[in-house]
Design a protein around this motif. Structure first.
Motif, mmCIF file in Angstrom:
data_model
loop_
_atom_site.group_PDB
_atom_site.id
_atom_site.type_symbol
_atom_site.label_atom_id
_atom_site.label_comp_id
_atom_site.label_asym_id
_atom_site.label_seq_id
_atom_site.Cartn_x
_atom_site.Cartn_y
_atom_site.Cartn_z
ATOM 1 N N ALA A 131 -21.470 0.568 -7.041
ATOM 2 C CA ALA A 131 -20.122 0.840 -6.525
ATOM 3 C C ALA A 131 -19.509 -0.372 -5.832
ATOM 4 C CB ALA A 131 -20.185 2.009 -5.544
ATOM 5 N N TYR A 132 -20.272 -1.454 -5.713
ATOM 6 C CA TYR A 132 -19.823 -2.623 -4.958
ATOM 7 C C TYR A 132 -18.523 -3.212 -5.511
ATOM 8 C CZ TYR A 132 -19.795 -7.315 -2.984
ATOM 9 O OH TYR A 132 -19.433 -8.466 -2.342
ATOM 10 N N ASP A 133 -18.474 -3.485 -6.799
ATOM 11 C CA ASP A 133 -17.277 -4.108 -7.388
ATOM 12 C C ASP A 133 -16.030 -3.257 -7.171
ATOM 13 O OD1 ASP A 133 -18.706 -6.308 -8.227
ATOM 14 O OD2 ASP A 133 -19.015 -5.555 -10.266
ATOM 15 N N GLY A 134 -16.179 -1.950 -7.340
ATOM 16 C CA GLY A 134 -15.040 -1.052 -7.140
ATOM 17 C C GLY A 134 -14.557 -1.052 -5.704
ATOM 18 N N ARG A 135 -15.479 -1.065 -4.766
ATOM 19 C CA ARG A 135 -15.092 -1.071 -3.357
ATOM 20 C C ARG A 135 -14.436 -2.384 -2.958
ATOM 21 N NH1 ARG A 135 -19.687 1.363 0.364
ATOM 22 N NH2 ARG A 135 -18.117 0.895 1.936
ATOM 23 N N VAL A 136 -14.983 -3.499 -3.462
ATOM 24 C CA VAL A 136 -14.370 -4.794 -3.152
ATOM 25 C C VAL A 136 -12.965 -4.848 -3.736
ATOM 26 C CG1 VAL A 136 -14.490 -7.272 -3.636
ATOM 27 C CG2 VAL A 136 -16.531 -6.062 -2.866
ATOM 28 N N LYS A 137 -12.784 -4.317 -4.927
ATOM 29 C CA LYS A 137 -11.455 -4.294 -5.545
ATOM 30 C C LYS A 137 -10.488 -3.451 -4.706
ATOM 31 C CE LYS A 137 -8.915 -3.303 -9.795
ATOM 32 N NZ LYS A 137 -7.705 -3.253 -9.060
ATOM 33 N N GLU A 138 -10.928 -2.297 -4.221
ATOM 34 C CA GLU A 138 -10.082 -1.462 -3.365
ATOM 35 C C GLU A 138 -9.672 -2.209 -2.094
ATOM 36 O OE1 GLU A 138 -12.003 2.243 -2.431
ATOM 37 O OE2 GLU A 138 -12.242 2.776 -4.548
ATOM 38 N N ILE A 139 -10.638 -2.913 -1.503
ATOM 39 C CA ILE A 139 -10.358 -3.677 -0.287
ATOM 40 C C ILE A 139 -9.353 -4.788 -0.596
ATOM 41 C CG2 ILE A 139 -11.350 -5.254 1.427
ATOM 42 C CD1 ILE A 139 -13.983 -3.550 1.121
ATOM 43 N N GLN A 140 -9.585 -5.505 -1.695
ATOM 44 C CA GLN A 140 -8.678 -6.595 -2.067
ATOM 45 C C GLN A 140 -7.278 -6.060 -2.383
ATOM 46 O OE1 GLN A 140 -9.529 -10.007 -2.035
ATOM 47 N NE2 GLN A 140 -7.308 -10.120 -2.103
ATOM 48 N N ASP A 141 -7.223 -4.913 -3.050
ATOM 49 C CA ASP A 141 -5.914 -4.312 -3.364
ATOM 50 C C ASP A 141 -5.160 -3.922 -2.089
ATOM 51 O OD1 ASP A 141 -6.422 -4.646 -6.052
ATOM 52 O OD2 ASP A 141 -6.934 -2.538 -6.431
ATOM 53 N N ALA A 142 -5.888 -3.355 -1.120
ATOM 54 C CA ALA A 142 -5.252 -2.989 0.155
ATOM 55 C C ALA A 142 -4.754 -4.238 0.882
ATOM 56 C CB ALA A 142 -6.230 -2.210 1.037
ATOM 57 N N TYR A 143 -5.566 -5.269 0.863
ATOM 58 C CA TYR A 143 -5.172 -6.533 1.498
ATOM 59 C C TYR A 143 -3.927 -7.100 0.814
ATOM 60 C CZ TYR A 143 -5.472 -11.307 3.268
ATOM 61 O OH TYR A 143 -5.188 -12.504 3.872
ATOM 62 N N ASN A 144 -3.933 -7.144 -0.512
ATOM 63 C CA ASN A 144 -2.792 -7.661 -1.270
ATOM 64 C C ASN A 144 -1.535 -6.835 -1.027
ATOM 65 O OD1 ASN A 144 -4.374 -9.701 -2.332
ATOM 66 N ND2 ASN A 144 -4.756 -8.643 -4.249
ATOM 67 N N GLU A 145 -1.699 -5.510 -0.928
ATOM 68 C CA GLU A 145 -0.558 -4.635 -0.654
ATOM 69 C C GLU A 145 0.040 -4.953 0.718
ATOM 70 O OE1 GLU A 145 0.533 0.118 -0.297
ATOM 71 O OE2 GLU A 145 -1.391 -0.459 -1.169
ATOM 72 N N GLY A 146 -0.828 -5.194 1.692
ATOM 73 C CA GLY A 146 -0.345 -5.567 3.018
ATOM 74 C C GLY A 146 0.421 -6.880 2.988
ATOM 75 N N ILE A 147 -0.103 -7.864 2.285
ATOM 76 C CA ILE A 147 0.570 -9.162 2.168
ATOM 77 C C ILE A 147 1.911 -8.991 1.452
ATOM 78 C CG2 ILE A 147 0.451 -11.442 1.079
ATOM 79 C CD1 ILE A 147 -1.322 -11.152 3.581
ATOM 80 N N ASP A 148 1.936 -8.175 0.394
ATOM 81 C CA ASP A 148 3.182 -7.936 -0.342
ATOM 82 C C ASP A 148 4.245 -7.293 0.547
ATOM 83 O OD1 ASP A 148 2.121 -9.061 -2.626
ATOM 84 O OD2 ASP A 148 1.626 -7.131 -3.568
ATOM 85 N N LYS A 149 3.812 -6.370 1.408
ATOM 86 C CA LYS A 149 4.764 -5.719 2.311
ATOM 87 C C LYS A 149 5.306 -6.713 3.336
ATOM 88 C CE LYS A 149 3.342 -0.934 1.881
ATOM 89 N NZ LYS A 149 4.625 -0.378 1.489
ATOM 90 N N LEU A 150 4.457 -7.607 3.809
ATOM 91 C CA LEU A 150 4.920 -8.630 4.749
ATOM 92 C C LEU A 150 5.908 -9.582 4.066
ATOM 93 C CD1 LEU A 150 1.615 -9.477 6.662
ATOM 94 C CD2 LEU A 150 3.543 -8.110 7.470
ATOM 95 N N LYS A 151 5.634 -9.924 2.821
ATOM 96 C CA LYS A 151 6.565 -10.780 2.072
ATOM 97 C C LYS A 151 7.901 -10.075 1.868
ATOM 98 C CE LYS A 151 3.169 -13.480 -0.501
ATOM 99 N NZ LYS A 151 2.567 -13.732 -1.819
ATOM 100 N N ALA A 152 7.859 -8.785 1.546
ATOM 101 C CA ALA A 152 9.098 -8.021 1.358
ATOM 102 C C ALA A 152 9.903 -7.974 2.659
ATOM 103 C CB ALA A 152 8.779 -6.601 0.871
ATOM 104 N N ALA A 153 9.208 -7.831 3.774
ATOM 105 C CA ALA A 153 9.892 -7.820 5.069
ATOM 106 C C ALA A 153 10.526 -9.176 5.349
ATOM 107 C CB ALA A 153 8.903 -7.446 6.177
ATOM 108 N N ASP A 154 9.835 -10.250 4.988
ATOM 109 C CA ASP A 154 10.409 -11.586 5.161
ATOM 110 C C ASP A 154 11.677 -11.749 4.336
ATOM 111 O OD1 ASP A 154 8.529 -12.460 6.974
ATOM 112 O OD2 ASP A 154 7.312 -13.514 5.489
#
Length: 163
Positions: A131-154
């Motif tokens: 399950a490691y790869d799937g969990r890392v992908k979920e974490i990376q996706d959440a991180y990327n989503e956060g960065i995308d939201k910050l960019k949208a706010a900018d």
């Protein structure tokens, strides 16, 4: 005598013109910026400072990950959380900034949880690496989503300054 008087008047007139030109050059130019635009710029300066602080603290978190110390990761994540909270608490902060900050917090916590599970695994209770790869992908996706939201706010903030 007349030439002297004309020369004096001309010298005084040129001196006055030069003085007025100098004073006019010292005045701040009219930028056409409204009070609202100036407030937006000031606000964005504060946001930028908070984001720079967050970037510094996230860099420290990366260093803690490289050291493979769960305690150090937690300390650095808590430090990053302080910067995230400072950014989220800013007055009139757009929803995307708050959502982005929360996503970043979730991603950091998830990464620490995953790393803790791996480091605390034993032979009797091994970590399930399937399950490691799937969990890392979920974490990376959440991180990327956060960065995308910050960019949208900018981008929204930039539009405020254009108005």
């Amino acid at each position: 005598m007349r030439k002297r008087t004309i020369a004096r008047v001309l010298a005084v007139a040129l001196g006055a013109a030069l003085a007025l030109g100098t004073l006019a050059g010292c005045q701040s130019p009219a930028t056409g910026a409204t009070d609202q635009q100036q407030a937006n710029r000031t606000y964005m300066t504060k946001v930028n400072q908070a984001v720079e602080e967050l970037n510094t603290r996230l860099g420290e978190f990366d260093e803690a990950v490289a050291q493979e110390s769960v305690v150090n990761m937690r300390n650095k994540a808590n430090s990053a959380f302080e910067a995230i909270d400072a950014l989220a608490a800013m007055k009139d902060l757009q929803t995307n900034y708050v959502d982005g900050c929360n996503k970043l917090k979730d991603a950091l916590n998830s990464y620490i949880d995953l790393y803790t599970e791996i480091s605390s695994a034993t032979e009797e209770a091994p970590f399930d690496f399937s399950a490691y790869d799937g969990r890392v992908k979920e974490i990376q996706d959440a991180y990327n989503e956060g960065i995308d939201k910050l960019k949208a706010a900018d981008e929204e903030a930039l539009k405020l300054n254009e108005d």
